[in-house]
Write an enzyme that holds these catalytic residues in place. Structure first.
Site, short mmCIF file in Angstrom:
data_model
loop_
_atom_site.label_atom_id
_atom_site.label_comp_id
_atom_site.label_asym_id
_atom_site.label_seq_id
_atom_site.Cartn_x
_atom_site.Cartn_y
_atom_site.Cartn_z
N ASP A 284 -8.86 1.03 6.37
CA ASP A 284 -7.88 0.83 7.44
C ASP A 284 -8.38 1.48 8.74
OD1 ASP A 284 -5.67 0.42 8.99
OD2 ASP A 284 -4.31 1.67 7.85
N ASP B 185 0.85 -1.19 0.00
CA ASP B 185 0.00 0.00 0.00
C ASP B 185 0.89 1.25 0.00
OD1 ASP B 185 -2.42 1.38 0.22
OD2 ASP B 185 -2.40 1.34 2.42
N HIS C 252 -9.13 4.94 -2.34
CA HIS C 252 -8.44 4.96 -1.05
C HIS C 252 -9.30 5.75 -0.06
CE1 HIS C 252 -4.24 3.52 -1.81
NE2 HIS C 252 -4.81 3.43 -3.00
P1 13P Z 1 -8.87 4.96 5.53
O1 13P Z 1 -7.96 5.82 6.36
O2 13P Z 1 -10.09 5.71 5.12
O3 13P Z 1 -9.20 3.68 6.18
O4 13P Z 1 -8.09 4.62 4.16
C1 13P Z 1 -7.17 3.57 4.10
C2 13P Z 1 -6.38 3.58 2.85
O5 13P Z 1 -6.66 4.25 1.88
C3 13P Z 1 -5.20 2.70 2.79
O6 13P Z 1 -4.46 2.88 1.64
O1 G3H Z 2 -3.31 4.88 3.54
C1 G3H Z 2 -2.69 4.69 4.58
C2 G3H Z 2 -3.01 3.48 5.39
O2 G3H Z 2 -4.08 3.75 6.25
C3 G3H Z 2 -1.79 3.00 6.10
O3 G3H Z 2 -1.47 3.84 7.13
O4 G3H Z 2 0.94 4.39 6.82
O5 G3H Z 2 -0.16 4.56 9.08
O6 G3H Z 2 0.30 2.32 8.06
P1 G3H Z 2 0.01 3.78 7.82
ZN ZN Z 3 -4.54 4.89 0.90
#
Ligand code: 13P
Ligand code: G3H
Ligand code: ZN
Length: 332
Positions: A279, A94, A234
């Site tokens: 997430d 990601d 996202h």
């Molecule tokens: P959220 O913060 O809305 O859960 O998005 C997660 C995300 O886009 C991870 O790439």
């Molecule tokens: O898009 C971001 C995801 O929520 C991942 O978040 O970089 O804190 O692991 P992180």
């Molecule tokens: Zn994202």
């Protein structure tokens, strides 16, 4: 070099083709720890939903990349143990921010990577994305790219519209990069504070914030330019108010947290949007559960007691998303 195929994982190509045809979206859930992974796999196995396990750069730093890789490999075996004969599980990087990071994931058994060069000038985004695609495709690893910038509460620019993906760029971008899917900006954003109170209206009955709608006109224009091309959203957590209220009632402080209403994600899932990233909702479910257990039982000090409840909360959340929002149940 480890091929994801040896690990029993799949890339996104077939998943996305089926999702677009079938009018549903594949859940892409981030994981950083064992409880999240267990909850994701249980929810996917029980609902027979294809699933994308997402690992961010931050997750790699937090949990160690080797451990995460073996956890994902273990997840395939766990899914089989749960009675899912042919698990459709993708392991995805990601928000990869460099060629080196993407290459390392391809070499390490990931079946899909995202190169997020959306903050770079257009031509630089194309050049970096193409470099990743050229490498990843040699190993049949699929690549997600991003065009447009997701708005955030830190965003100083007053018009969020100026960051939306420009429909007139998508054909050129997809053709020149060869990417397999495209993350777009139509008003979603990361985290639990997706909109400022000023961008929202307030429900007079509950006092809760009502966010502005997603820019479905931009999505429609993109789909018109790139018919049948896999689109990714996202920042698609809904920030369930039940969790926010629980957290706030038990010593937390999340004032005016607000997400994307689920009806809008349901609508998007029926279009060419075939991957929806979630997430923050899982983080909220986890935190609500831990606060609840520790508030109700202040003497509890066995992490299994509160992490176990957190796992149950997350499993319920994932199943709800799969069945009631994305519609991917029964598709694997
Ligand atoms: P959220 O913060 O809305 O859960 O998005 C997660 C995300 O886009 C991870 O790439
Ligand atoms: O898009 C971001 C995801 O929520 C991942 O978040 O970089 O804190 O692991 P992180
Ligand atoms: Zn994202």
């Amino acid at each position: 070099m480890v091929s994801y195929k040896e690990l029993g994982l799949v890339n996104t190509r077939e998943m996305f083709a089926k999702a677009i045809k079938g009018g549903y979206a594949i859940p892409a859930f981030n994981f950083n720890n064992m409880e999240q992974l267990q909850a994701i796999i249980k929810a996917a196995a029980e609902t027979k939903s294809p699933v994308i396990l997402q690992v961010s750069k931050g997750a790699r730093n937090y949990a160690n990349q080797t451990l995460l890789r073996y956890m994902a490999q273990g997840a395939v075996e766990y899914a089989k143990e749960l009675g899912w004969e042919k698990p459709q599980i993708c392991l995805h990087l990601d928000h990869g921010d460099s060629f080196e990071l993407c290459k390392s994931c391809v070499d390490f058994g990931f079946s899909s990577v995202m190169i997020d060069a959306s903050s770079l000038p257009y031509e630089e985004n194309i050049a970096l994305t193409k470099k990743v695609v050229d490498y990843a495709h040699q190993y049949d690893v699929t690549v997600e790219a991003e065009l447009g910038v997701l708005a955030g509460v830190e965003d100083e620019v007053s018009s969020a519209v100026s960051h939306y993906t420009k429909p007139e760029e998508v054909v050129d971008f997809a053709t020149r990069t060869g990417c397999d899917s495209l993350a777009i900006s139509i008003g979603t954003s990361h985290g639990a504070y997706k909109f400022t109170p000023e961008q929202c209206t307030r429900d007079p009955k509950t006092g809760k914030l009502v966010p502005p709608p997603l820019a479905f006109d931009v999505l429609d224009a993109i789909m018109e330019q790139l018919p049948g091309f896999p689109i990714v959203l996202h920042g698609s957590s809904s920030v369930p108010q039940e969790y926010v209220d629980m957290i706030n009632a038990m010593g937390g402080k999340l004032p005016d947290a607000v997400g994307i209403p689920e009806e809008q994600l349901r609508k998007a899932s029926k279009s060419a949007v075939c991957k929806i990233n979630i997430d923050s909702d899982s983080r909220l479910a986890f935190t609500a559960a831990v606060r609840k257990v520790l508030t109700e039982k202040p003497g509890e000090f066995d992490p299994r007691k509160y992490c176990g409840v957190a796992r149950d909360f997350m499993e319920e959340l994932y199943k709800h998303k799969i069945i009631n929002v994305l519609g991917s149940d029964g598709k694997a």
